[in-house]
Design a protein around this motif. Structure first.
Motif, PDB file in Angstrom:
ATOM      1  N   ARG A   5      -9.236   1.637  -0.170  1.00 60.07           N
ATOM      2  CA  ARG A   5      -8.586   2.644   0.666  1.00 60.07           C
ATOM      3  C   ARG A   5      -9.565   3.568   1.373  1.00 60.07           C
ATOM      4  O   ARG A   5      -9.379   3.893   2.532  1.00 60.07           O
ATOM      5  CB  ARG A   5      -7.615   3.490  -0.167  1.00 60.07           C
ATOM      6  N   ARG A   6     -10.572   3.995   0.672  1.00 67.29           N
ATOM      7  CA  ARG A   6     -11.506   4.942   1.269  1.00 67.29           C
ATOM      8  C   ARG A   6     -12.596   4.235   2.054  1.00 67.29           C
ATOM      9  O   ARG A   6     -12.946   4.645   3.166  1.00 67.29           O
ATOM     10  CB  ARG A   6     -12.124   5.816   0.159  1.00 67.29           C
ATOM     11  N   ASP A   7     -13.126   3.150   1.464  1.00 68.43           N
ATOM     12  CA  ASP A   7     -14.280   2.485   2.064  1.00 68.43           C
ATOM     13  C   ASP A   7     -13.905   1.286   2.929  1.00 68.43           C
ATOM     14  O   ASP A   7     -14.753   0.735   3.618  1.00 68.43           O
ATOM     15  CB  ASP A   7     -15.255   2.038   0.976  1.00 68.43           C
ATOM     16  N   GLY A   8     -12.646   0.848   2.860  1.00 63.53           N
ATOM     17  CA  GLY A   8     -12.190  -0.261   3.697  1.00 63.53           C
ATOM     18  C   GLY A   8     -12.708  -1.624   3.296  1.00 63.53           C
ATOM     19  O   GLY A   8     -12.758  -2.538   4.116  1.00 63.53           O
ATOM     20  N   CYS A   9     -13.077  -1.799   2.033  1.00 62.02           N
ATOM     21  CA  CYS A   9     -13.600  -3.083   1.564  1.00 62.02           C
ATOM     22  C   CYS A   9     -12.474  -4.106   1.420  1.00 62.02           C
ATOM     23  O   CYS A   9     -11.342  -3.758   1.105  1.00 62.02           O
ATOM     24  CB  CYS A   9     -14.284  -2.912   0.208  1.00 62.02           C
ATOM     25  N   VAL A  21      -1.719   1.273  -6.934  1.00 63.47           N
ATOM     26  CA  VAL A  21      -0.687   1.569  -5.939  1.00 63.47           C
ATOM     27  C   VAL A  21       0.591   2.023  -6.635  1.00 63.47           C
ATOM     28  O   VAL A  21       1.216   3.004  -6.236  1.00 63.47           O
ATOM     29  CB  VAL A  21      -0.434   0.342  -5.033  1.00 63.47           C
ATOM     30  N   SER A  22       0.964   1.312  -7.676  1.00 60.18           N
ATOM     31  CA  SER A  22       2.186   1.652  -8.401  1.00 60.18           C
ATOM     32  C   SER A  22       2.096   3.055  -9.001  1.00 60.18           C
ATOM     33  O   SER A  22       3.012   3.867  -8.849  1.00 60.18           O
ATOM     34  CB  SER A  22       2.414   0.610  -9.498  1.00 60.18           C
ATOM     35  N   GLN A  23       0.992   3.340  -9.673  1.00 65.42           N
ATOM     36  CA  GLN A  23       0.829   4.657 -10.292  1.00 65.42           C
ATOM     37  C   GLN A  23       0.752   5.769  -9.240  1.00 65.42           C
ATOM     38  O   GLN A  23       1.366   6.816  -9.410  1.00 65.42           O
ATOM     39  CB  GLN A  23      -0.425   4.691 -11.168  1.00 65.42           C
ATOM     40  N   GLY A  73       0.778  -1.223   0.000  1.00 69.71           N
ATOM     41  CA  GLY A  73       0.000   0.000   0.000  1.00 69.71           C
ATOM     42  C   GLY A  73       0.811   1.274   0.000  1.00 69.71           C
ATOM     43  O   GLY A  73       1.892   1.344   0.539  1.00 69.71           O
ATOM     44  N   VAL A  74       0.251   2.245  -0.663  1.00 68.85           N
ATOM     45  CA  VAL A  74       0.727   3.616  -0.548  1.00 68.85           C
ATOM     46  C   VAL A  74      -0.180   4.234   0.497  1.00 68.85           C
ATOM     47  O   VAL A  74      -1.400   4.138   0.399  1.00 68.85           O
ATOM     48  CB  VAL A  74       0.572   4.379  -1.881  1.00 68.85           C
ATOM     49  N   ASP A  75       0.364   4.848   1.481  1.00 69.92           N
ATOM     50  CA  ASP A  75      -0.455   5.371   2.558  1.00 69.92           C
ATOM     51  C   ASP A  75      -1.016   6.729   2.177  1.00 69.92           C
ATOM     52  O   ASP A  75      -0.469   7.762   2.533  1.00 69.92           O
ATOM     53  CB  ASP A  75       0.343   5.446   3.856  1.00 69.92           C
ATOM     54  N   ILE A  76      -2.112   6.705   1.416  1.00 63.41           N
ATOM     55  CA  ILE A  76      -2.719   7.967   1.006  1.00 63.41           C
ATOM     56  C   ILE A  76      -3.355   8.666   2.194  1.00 63.41           C
ATOM     57  O   ILE A  76      -3.532   9.870   2.169  1.00 63.41           O
ATOM     58  CB  ILE A  76      -3.753   7.765  -0.124  1.00 63.41           C
ATOM     59  N   THR A  77      -3.664   7.903   3.224  1.00 61.14           N
ATOM     60  CA  THR A  77      -4.241   8.540   4.408  1.00 61.14           C
ATOM     61  C   THR A  77      -3.229   9.448   5.081  1.00 61.14           C
ATOM     62  O   THR A  77      -3.596  10.414   5.738  1.00 61.14           O
ATOM     63  CB  THR A  77      -4.743   7.488   5.420  1.00 61.14           C
ATOM     64  N   GLU A  78      -1.941   9.142   4.884  1.00 59.58           N
ATOM     65  CA  GLU A  78      -0.903   9.998   5.452  1.00 59.58           C
ATOM     66  C   GLU A  78      -1.009  11.410   4.891  1.00 59.58           C
ATOM     67  O   GLU A  78      -0.934  12.388   5.630  1.00 59.58           O
ATOM     68  CB  GLU A  78       0.480   9.418   5.155  1.00 59.58           C
ATOM     69  N   ALA A  84      -2.878  11.447  -9.780  1.00 61.18           N
ATOM     70  CA  ALA A  84      -2.661  10.008  -9.939  1.00 61.18           C
ATOM     71  C   ALA A  84      -3.990   9.271 -10.049  1.00 61.18           C
ATOM     72  O   ALA A  84      -4.159   8.399 -10.904  1.00 61.18           O
ATOM     73  CB  ALA A  84      -1.843   9.468  -8.775  1.00 61.18           C
ATOM     74  N   LEU A  85      -4.934   9.626  -9.206  1.00 55.27           N
ATOM     75  CA  LEU A  85      -6.252   8.974  -9.254  1.00 55.27           C
ATOM     76  C   LEU A  85      -6.966   9.293 -10.566  1.00 55.27           C
ATOM     77  O   LEU A  85      -7.636   8.438 -11.136  1.00 55.27           O
ATOM     78  CB  LEU A  85      -7.102   9.396  -8.058  1.00 55.27           C
ATOM     79  N   ALA A  86      -6.817  10.517 -11.045  1.00 54.46           N
ATOM     80  CA  ALA A  86      -7.468  10.911 -12.293  1.00 54.46           C
ATOM     81  C   ALA A  86      -6.906  10.143 -13.487  1.00 54.46           C
ATOM     82  O   ALA A  86      -7.617   9.905 -14.468  1.00 54.46           O
ATOM     83  CB  ALA A  86      -7.309  12.410 -12.516  1.00 54.46           C
ATOM     84  N   ARG A  87      -5.656   9.722 -13.409  1.00 54.46           N
ATOM     85  CA  ARG A  87      -5.018   9.001 -14.518  1.00 54.46           C
ATOM     86  C   ARG A  87      -5.349   7.514 -14.534  1.00 54.46           C
ATOM     87  O   ARG A  87      -5.057   6.830 -15.512  1.00 54.46           O
ATOM     88  CB  ARG A  87      -3.506   9.176 -14.446  1.00 54.46           C
ATOM     89  N   LEU A  88      -5.916   7.016 -13.474  1.00 54.85           N
ATOM     90  CA  LEU A  88      -6.268   5.602 -13.415  1.00 54.85           C
ATOM     91  C   LEU A  88      -7.499   5.325 -14.265  1.00 54.85           C
ATOM     92  O   LEU A  88      -8.371   6.188 -14.416  1.00 54.85           O
ATOM     93  CB  LEU A  88      -6.557   5.184 -11.972  1.00 54.85           C
ATOM     94  N   SER A  89      -7.595   4.105 -14.766  1.00 49.63           N
ATOM     95  CA  SER A  89      -8.822   3.711 -15.455  1.00 49.63           C
ATOM     96  C   SER A  89      -9.961   3.697 -14.437  1.00 49.63           C
ATOM     97  O   SER A  89      -9.726   3.632 -13.224  1.00 49.63           O
ATOM     98  CB  SER A  89      -8.662   2.325 -16.082  1.00 49.63           C
ATOM     99  N   ALA A  90     -11.175   3.741 -14.929  1.00 50.48           N
ATOM    100  CA  ALA A  90     -12.340   3.799 -14.035  1.00 50.48           C
ATOM    101  C   ALA A  90     -12.375   2.596 -13.085  1.00 50.48           C
ATOM    102  O   ALA A  90     -12.622   2.747 -11.884  1.00 50.48           O
ATOM    103  CB  ALA A  90     -13.624   3.875 -14.855  1.00 50.48           C
ATOM    104  N   LYS A  91     -12.120   1.397 -13.609  1.00 48.46           N
ATOM    105  CA  LYS A  91     -12.170   0.196 -12.762  1.00 48.46           C
ATOM    106  C   LYS A  91     -11.037   0.184 -11.740  1.00 48.46           C
ATOM    107  O   LYS A  91     -11.235  -0.197 -10.595  1.00 48.46           O
ATOM    108  CB  LYS A  91     -12.113  -1.076 -13.617  1.00 48.46           C
ATOM    109  N   THR A  92      -9.861   0.599 -12.160  1.00 44.95           N
ATOM    110  CA  THR A  92      -8.721   0.620 -11.251  1.00 44.95           C
ATOM    111  C   THR A  92      -8.959   1.639 -10.144  1.00 44.95           C
ATOM    112  O   THR A  92      -8.719   1.369  -8.971  1.00 44.95           O
ATOM    113  CB  THR A  92      -7.422   0.934 -12.024  1.00 44.95           C
TER     114      THR A  92
END
Length: 170
Positions: A131-135, A159-161, A81-86, A115-123
Motif C-alpha cells: 500500500r505505501r511502497d506500491g510493491c 485488509v480484513s483487520q 483493498g481497503v483504500d487507506i489512501t482515502e 489496526a496496523l499496530a494490531r497486525l503481526s510484524a510480517k502482516t
C-alpha cells in the motif's frame, strides 16, 4: 527461427488485432489486454504439434478463453483493498475550518493506526510494502523471503483487520 516461432509469428501478424479486440471486449481493465495477448502467444509456442491444428484462428481464441478464465480466477484470489489512501487524502484536503470534518479524518487515521499496530510484524510489513511502497506480490515475496501465496494470506488478513477497525467493528 524454427517452425513453431514462424507459426506463432504468422498467427500474431494475421490475428493479433482480432485477439486484442476479443480480450478487450471481455476485460474490465484494458491495460491487461497486451499482457494477456502475450500469454496466449506464449502458450501457443508451447504446443508441440502445431501442424495438427486444423483451425489456428479458432484454436487461438480457445486459448484466449482459457487465459481469460485463469486471469479471472487470479483476480478473485487477490485480496480486496481497503483504500487507506482515502483516509490520508481526506486529511490533506479536509477543510480545517470545519471541526466535524477534522474529527472524522482524525478518527479514521487513528483507527488505521490502531489496526496496523494490531497486525503481526510480517502482516504489517506486507501491507505497507504493497500500500505505501506500491510493491507487487512477487516483489513483496522476494523481499520478505516468503511465497507469493503467503504474501496473499498476509494481505488478506491485513485488509480484513484494517477494514473492520476502520469501520469500528472490532
Amino acid at each position: 527461427m524454427d517452425d513453431r516461432q514462424n507459426f506463432v509469428a504468422d498467427l500474431a501478424a494475421s490475428q493479433g488485432r482480432r485477439l486484442r479486440r476479443f480480450l478487450a471486449a471481455r476485460l474490465r481493465n484494458h491495460a491487461d489486454v497486451a499482457d494477456l495477448a502475450q500469454e496466449v502467444f506464449l502458450r501457443l509456442l508451447r504446443v508441440e504439434r502445431q501442424d495438427k491444428i486444423r483451425n489456428p484462428q479458432a484454436y487461438l481464441l480457445t486459448i484466449a478463453g482459457h487465459v481469460l478464465h485463469q486471469h479471472a480466477l487470479n483476480a478473485k484470489a487477490e485480496p480486496q483493498g481497503v483504500d487507506i489512501t482515502e483516509a490520508l487524502e481526506e486529511s490533506e484536503f479536509a477543510d480545517s475550518s470545519d471541526p466535524a470534518v477534522q474529527l472524522h479524518v482524525e478518527r479514521r487515521l487513528e483507527a488505521l493506526e490502531r489496526a496496523l499496530a494490531r497486525l503481526s510484524a510480517k502482516t504489517r510489513l506486507a501491507f505497507l510494502l504493497q500500500r505505501r511502497d506500491g510493491c507487487t506480490l512477487d516483489e513483496i515475496a522476494q523481499r520478505m523471503g516468503i511465497s507469493r501465496t503467503m504474501v496473499k494470506k498476509h494481505l488478506a488478513k491485513a485488509v480484513s483487520q484494517c477494514d473492520r477497525q476502520i469501520r469500528g467493528e472490532r
